[in-house]
Design a protein around this motif. Structure first.
Motif, PDB file in Angstrom:
ATOM      1  N   GLU A 111      -9.339  -5.856   7.994  1.00 38.42           N
ATOM      2  CA  GLU A 111      -7.917  -5.526   7.876  1.00 38.42           C
ATOM      3  C   GLU A 111      -7.539  -4.400   8.834  1.00 38.42           C
ATOM      4  O   GLU A 111      -6.473  -4.438   9.456  1.00 38.42           O
ATOM      5  CB  GLU A 111      -7.594  -5.121   6.440  1.00 38.42           C
ATOM      6  CG  GLU A 111      -6.118  -4.833   6.214  1.00 38.42           C
ATOM      7  CD  GLU A 111      -5.790  -4.527   4.762  1.00 38.42           C
ATOM      8  OE1 GLU A 111      -4.885  -3.725   4.520  1.00 38.42           O
ATOM      9  OE2 GLU A 111      -6.457  -5.085   3.864  1.00 38.42           O
ATOM     10  N   LYS A 142      -4.347 -11.940   3.710  1.00 37.49           N
ATOM     11  CA  LYS A 142      -5.472 -11.085   3.327  1.00 37.49           C
ATOM     12  C   LYS A 142      -5.003  -9.939   2.440  1.00 37.49           C
ATOM     13  O   LYS A 142      -5.640  -9.609   1.427  1.00 37.49           O
ATOM     14  CB  LYS A 142      -6.148 -10.513   4.578  1.00 37.49           C
ATOM     15  CG  LYS A 142      -7.089 -11.484   5.261  1.00 37.49           C
ATOM     16  CD  LYS A 142      -7.835 -10.802   6.399  1.00 37.49           C
ATOM     17  CE  LYS A 142      -8.845 -11.742   7.035  1.00 37.49           C
ATOM     18  NZ  LYS A 142      -9.604 -11.095   8.126  1.00 37.49           N
ATOM     19  N   ASN A 146      -6.092  -9.251  -1.344  1.00 34.11           N
ATOM     20  CA  ASN A 146      -6.686  -7.976  -1.753  1.00 34.11           C
ATOM     21  C   ASN A 146      -5.886  -7.326  -2.882  1.00 34.11           C
ATOM     22  O   ASN A 146      -6.451  -6.764  -3.824  1.00 34.11           O
ATOM     23  CB  ASN A 146      -6.766  -7.018  -0.559  1.00 34.11           C
ATOM     24  CG  ASN A 146      -7.787  -7.462   0.475  1.00 34.11           C
ATOM     25  OD1 ASN A 146      -8.679  -8.236   0.160  1.00 34.11           O
ATOM     26  ND2 ASN A 146      -7.645  -6.998   1.703  1.00 34.11           N
TER      27      ASN A 146
END
Length: 336
Positions: A111, A142, A146
């Motif tokens: 990330e 993503k 998360n």
């Protein structure tokens, strides 16, 4: 040399011929002719360079693609624009940086790397590049994943704490949050919490039914007070809803449902409401013989669904479901 330069009208040849003419001290008339040609060619060249510079300046603005910048640079070379020209230098720099930014986007895995690559590409005006758009989607996915994993982890901790406390309200809150997050029902803490709440609800329902029954019989639950009866109804409905969400068997909820109906009717009488009941009759022998099907389904003691078959405008068969709510629904074989 002067004749060749005059005929070719080549800028470099004209400059060379003019230099030779000065050294040879040719007549002013012959010199003027070359100087006029030189001025004309230099003017034309300046116009071309101006156009090329405009192309270069446009190419290095945000939103242009690398091939567009490279095309502008090719035109600059064709127009013989000097390599040290400021616009040429900037275009080359932008082109190189954008190529490097594309490599960063392609190589980014974590990330942190993706954020750095996206920021660099954005600063270079590459938001409309397909590579940037795809990388941004990947980054958003993503981050969302998360974020969801963090929420799920917190939900697991809340479920574990609620199980340890063994209280109804914390368990209800934790289970409700787990359902909002669409947690896998087979997860250990989710299953344990529901099992624990189911056990607690069994005891709670027994106590609630006893309290309401006793209150109605001994008068501690005043049937003439709308606030008293509404409060009792809300508690009964809430408990019934929780029990059903835990898939408690209908047979274990009969007493709770009986008291709910009783209290509900008292509340409606106190409100002065007109109550509506629904009785569903069974199919007659004639209807069965004709192949008719039952289209009514009771979904709760107060609601039912009616399935309606119809044809769409495309000629396809479709079944619509209509839901109706009554004060009570009686299906074939039930007693009023």
């Amino acid at each position: 040399a002067v004749s060749r330069a005059t005929a070719s009208r080549n800028l470099d040849e004209v400059r060379a011929a003019l230099k030779l003419a000065k050294e040879a001290k040719l007549s002013k008339h012959e010199m003027q002719s070359l100087e006029d040609i030189l001025d004309e060619l230099q003017g034309a060249m300046e116009r071309v360079w101006r156009q090329v510079r405009e192309l270069l300046q446009a190419a290095i603005q945000g939103g242009t693609t690398i091939p567009q910048v490279e095309e502008a640079l090719a035109q600059a070379r064709e127009a013989a624009l000097p390599d040290d020209d400021i616009d040429v230098a900037r275009a080359r720099e932008i082109c190189a940086k954008r190529k490097e930014a594309l490599k960063m986007l392609d190589r980014a895995i974590s990330e942190k790397e993706l954020i750095r690559a996206l920021d660099r590409a954005s600063n270079l005006g590459m938001e409309t590049y397909p590579e940037f758009i795809d990388a941004r989607k990947q980054f958003d996915m993503k981050r969302e994943k998360n974020k969801r994993n963090q929420h799920l982890e917190q939900a697991r901790k809340d479920l574990e704490k609620a199980i340890q406390k063994g209280k109804k309200e914390p368990l209800e809150r934790a289970i409700r949050q787990a359902k909002v997050l669409d947690m896998d029902p087979l997860e250990m803490f989710f299953k344990l919490a529901q099992t624990k709440l189911k056990e607690i609800m069994a005891t709670h329902i027994a106590r609630l039914c006893k309290k309401v029954e006793l209150g109605l019989r001994e008068g501690t639950l005043d049937k003439t007070r709308l606030d008293h009866m509404s409060e009792a109804k809300d508690e009964l409905v809430s408990s019934l809803k929780t029990a059903k969400s835990l898939h408690v068997q209908e047979v274990d909820l009969k007493e709770l449902e009986r008291l709910r109906k009783l209290v509900h009717n008292v509340v409606e009488d106190l409100k002065g409401s007109i109550r509506v009941f629904c009785r569903v009759r069974p199919l007659s022998g004639k209807e069965k013989a004709a192949g008719e099907m039952d289209i009514v389904k009771q979904t709760s003691p107060m609601t039912l669904e009616v399935k309606e078959a119809r044809q769409t405008v495309e000629g396809k068969s479709k079944r619509d479901v209509h839901r109706f709510t009554f004060d009570a629904v009686f299906t074939p074989g039930t007693q009023e």
